[in-house]
Scaffold this motif. Structure first.
Motif, PDB file in Angstrom:
ATOM      1  N   LEU A   4     -81.014 -24.631  12.258  1.00 55.50           N
ATOM      2  CA  LEU A   4     -80.467 -25.845  12.856  1.00 55.50           C
ATOM      3  C   LEU A   4     -79.165 -26.247  12.173  1.00 55.50           C
ATOM      4  O   LEU A   4     -78.184 -26.584  12.845  1.00 55.50           O
ATOM      5  N   HIS A   5     -79.124 -26.168  10.843  1.00 53.12           N
ATOM      6  CA  HIS A   5     -77.893 -26.491  10.108  1.00 53.12           C
ATOM      7  C   HIS A   5     -76.770 -25.549  10.493  1.00 53.12           C
ATOM      8  O   HIS A   5     -75.620 -25.976  10.647  1.00 53.12           O
ATOM      9  N   LYS A   6     -77.080 -24.279  10.654  1.00 49.00           N
ATOM     10  CA  LYS A   6     -76.057 -23.296  11.037  1.00 49.00           C
ATOM     11  C   LYS A   6     -75.443 -23.671  12.379  1.00 49.00           C
ATOM     12  O   LYS A   6     -74.224 -23.674  12.526  1.00 49.00           O
ATOM     13  N   TRP A   7     -76.281 -24.013  13.358  1.00 54.07           N
ATOM     14  CA  TRP A   7     -75.766 -24.328  14.684  1.00 54.07           C
ATOM     15  C   TRP A   7     -75.033 -25.653  14.718  1.00 54.07           C
ATOM     16  O   TRP A   7     -74.077 -25.823  15.478  1.00 54.07           O
ATOM     17  N   ILE A   8     -75.424 -26.598  13.888  1.00 52.52           N
ATOM     18  CA  ILE A   8     -74.695 -27.863  13.801  1.00 52.52           C
ATOM     19  C   ILE A   8     -73.299 -27.621  13.227  1.00 52.52           C
ATOM     20  O   ILE A   8     -72.303 -28.156  13.730  1.00 52.52           O
ATOM     21  N   ILE A   9     -73.217 -26.809  12.193  1.00 53.48           N
ATOM     22  CA  ILE A   9     -71.925 -26.485  11.596  1.00 53.48           C
ATOM     23  C   ILE A   9     -71.046 -25.728  12.590  1.00 53.48           C
ATOM     24  O   ILE A   9     -69.855 -26.011  12.741  1.00 53.48           O
ATOM     25  N   LEU A  10     -71.637 -24.777  13.312  1.00 56.72           N
ATOM     26  CA  LEU A  10     -70.873 -24.016  14.302  1.00 56.72           C
ATOM     27  C   LEU A  10     -70.369 -24.919  15.423  1.00 56.72           C
ATOM     28  O   LEU A  10     -69.228 -24.780  15.874  1.00 56.72           O
ATOM     29  N   ALA A  11     -71.200 -25.845  15.867  1.00 58.37           N
ATOM     30  CA  ALA A  11     -70.761 -26.784  16.900  1.00 58.37           C
ATOM     31  C   ALA A  11     -69.613 -27.650  16.380  1.00 58.37           C
ATOM     32  O   ALA A  11     -68.644 -27.906  17.102  1.00 58.37           O
ATOM     33  N   GLY A  12     -69.709 -28.089  15.127  1.00 57.13           N
ATOM     34  CA  GLY A  12     -68.633 -28.868  14.523  1.00 57.13           C
ATOM     35  C   GLY A  12     -67.328 -28.087  14.439  1.00 57.13           C
ATOM     36  O   GLY A  12     -66.248 -28.621  14.689  1.00 57.13           O
ATOM     37  N   LEU A  13     -67.440 -26.803  14.095  1.00 59.16           N
ATOM     38  CA  LEU A  13     -66.240 -25.956  14.037  1.00 59.16           C
ATOM     39  C   LEU A  13     -65.594 -25.831  15.409  1.00 59.16           C
ATOM     40  O   LEU A  13     -64.369 -25.915  15.544  1.00 59.16           O
ATOM     41  N   LEU A  14     -66.413 -25.623  16.432  1.00 58.54           N
ATOM     42  CA  LEU A  14     -65.876 -25.466  17.777  1.00 58.54           C
ATOM     43  C   LEU A  14     -65.235 -26.758  18.269  1.00 58.54           C
ATOM     44  O   LEU A  14     -64.140 -26.738  18.846  1.00 58.54           O
ATOM     45  N   ILE A  15     -65.866 -27.876  18.011  1.00 56.88           N
ATOM     46  CA  ILE A  15     -65.292 -29.170  18.419  1.00 56.88           C
ATOM     47  C   ILE A  15     -63.987 -29.438  17.676  1.00 56.88           C
ATOM     48  O   ILE A  15     -62.994 -29.873  18.269  1.00 56.88           O
ATOM     49  N   ALA A  16     -63.970 -29.149  16.374  1.00 53.29           N
ATOM     50  CA  ALA A  16     -62.741 -29.341  15.596  1.00 53.29           C
ATOM     51  C   ALA A  16     -61.623 -28.433  16.093  1.00 53.29           C
ATOM     52  O   ALA A  16     -60.456 -28.845  16.151  1.00 53.29           O
ATOM     53  N   ALA A  17     -61.956 -27.204  16.485  1.00 50.17           N
ATOM     54  CA  ALA A  17     -60.949 -26.287  17.023  1.00 50.17           C
ATOM     55  C   ALA A  17     -60.378 -26.829  18.329  1.00 50.17           C
ATOM     56  O   ALA A  17     -59.159 -26.814  18.535  1.00 50.17           O
ATOM     57  N   LEU A  18     -61.241 -27.326  19.205  1.00 53.39           N
ATOM     58  CA  LEU A  18     -60.770 -27.873  20.484  1.00 53.39           C
ATOM     59  C   LEU A  18     -59.896 -29.099  20.280  1.00 53.39           C
ATOM     60  O   LEU A  18     -58.869 -29.261  20.959  1.00 53.39           O
ATOM     61  N   ILE A  19     -60.272 -29.947  19.344  1.00 53.77           N
ATOM     62  CA  ILE A  19     -59.453 -31.126  19.044  1.00 53.77           C
ATOM     63  C   ILE A  19     -58.095 -30.703  18.487  1.00 53.77           C
ATOM     64  O   ILE A  19     -57.048 -31.242  18.870  1.00 53.77           O
ATOM     65  N   SER A  20     -58.103 -29.711  17.595  1.00 51.68           N
ATOM     66  CA  SER A  20     -56.839 -29.228  17.018  1.00 51.68           C
ATOM     67  C   SER A  20     -55.946 -28.617  18.091  1.00 51.68           C
ATOM     68  O   SER A  20     -54.741 -28.856  18.111  1.00 51.68           O
ATOM     69  N   TYR A  21     -56.547 -27.817  18.983  1.00 54.67           N
ATOM     70  CA  TYR A  21     -55.776 -27.254  20.099  1.00 54.67           C
ATOM     71  C   TYR A  21     -55.179 -28.360  20.964  1.00 54.67           C
ATOM     72  O   TYR A  21     -54.004 -28.333  21.312  1.00 54.67           O
ATOM     73  N   GLY A  22     -56.002 -29.317  21.312  1.00 57.25           N
ATOM     74  CA  GLY A  22     -55.536 -30.403  22.173  1.00 57.25           C
ATOM     75  C   GLY A  22     -54.383 -31.170  21.560  1.00 57.25           C
ATOM     76  O   GLY A  22     -53.376 -31.437  22.222  1.00 57.25           O
ATOM     77  N   TYR A  23     -54.515 -31.537  20.297  1.00 55.92           N
ATOM     78  CA  TYR A  23     -53.445 -32.277  19.639  1.00 55.92           C
ATOM     79  C   TYR A  23     -52.204 -31.414  19.458  1.00 55.92           C
ATOM     80  O   TYR A  23     -51.088 -31.861  19.694  1.00 55.92           O
ATOM     81  N   GLY A  24     -52.416 -30.169  19.044  1.00 56.84           N
ATOM     82  CA  GLY A  24     -51.274 -29.283  18.805  1.00 56.84           C
ATOM     83  C   GLY A  24     -50.468 -29.007  20.055  1.00 56.84           C
ATOM     84  O   GLY A  24     -49.239 -29.023  20.034  1.00 56.84           O
ATOM     85  N   PHE A  25     -51.150 -28.768  21.170  1.00 56.60           N
ATOM     86  CA  PHE A  25     -50.432 -28.476  22.415  1.00 56.60           C
ATOM     87  C   PHE A  25     -49.804 -29.729  23.016  1.00 56.60           C
ATOM     88  O   PHE A  25     -48.716 -29.664  23.590  1.00 56.60           O
ATOM     89  N   SER A  26     -50.466 -30.868  22.894  1.00 56.63           N
ATOM     90  CA  SER A  26     -49.912 -32.089  23.488  1.00 56.63           C
ATOM     91  C   SER A  26     -48.717 -32.621  22.703  1.00 56.63           C
ATOM     92  O   SER A  26     -47.783 -33.157  23.290  1.00 56.63           O
TER      93      SER A  26
END
Length: 60
Positions: A4-26
């Motif tokens: 469960l901890h592994k998947w929570i961390i992975l979900a956090g990484l994916l969300i952080a990547a999407l936020i970084s992409y969104g901010y970087g491109f905008s």
């Protein structure tokens, strides 16, 4: 609970990547796009990374 901890961390990484992409491109800030790539790579290595073997099922 370890899985469960592994998947929570992975979900956090994916969300952080999407936020970084969104901010970087905008905003046109390349460092956030690079950060997004790094976070996404960490996510994919976490998903398809080396599997841990359980010694309980060995037949030695």
């Amino acid at each position: 609970m370890k899985m469960l901890h592994k998947w929570i961390i992975l979900a956090g990484l994916l969300i952080a990547a999407l936020i970084s992409y969104g901010y970087g491109f905008s905003q046109g800030v390349a460092i956030f796009v690079v950060l997004g790539v790094a976070l996404e790579l960490a996510f994919w290595f976490g998903v398809f990374g080396e599997k841990q073997q359980c010694n309980e099922h060995s037949h030695n």
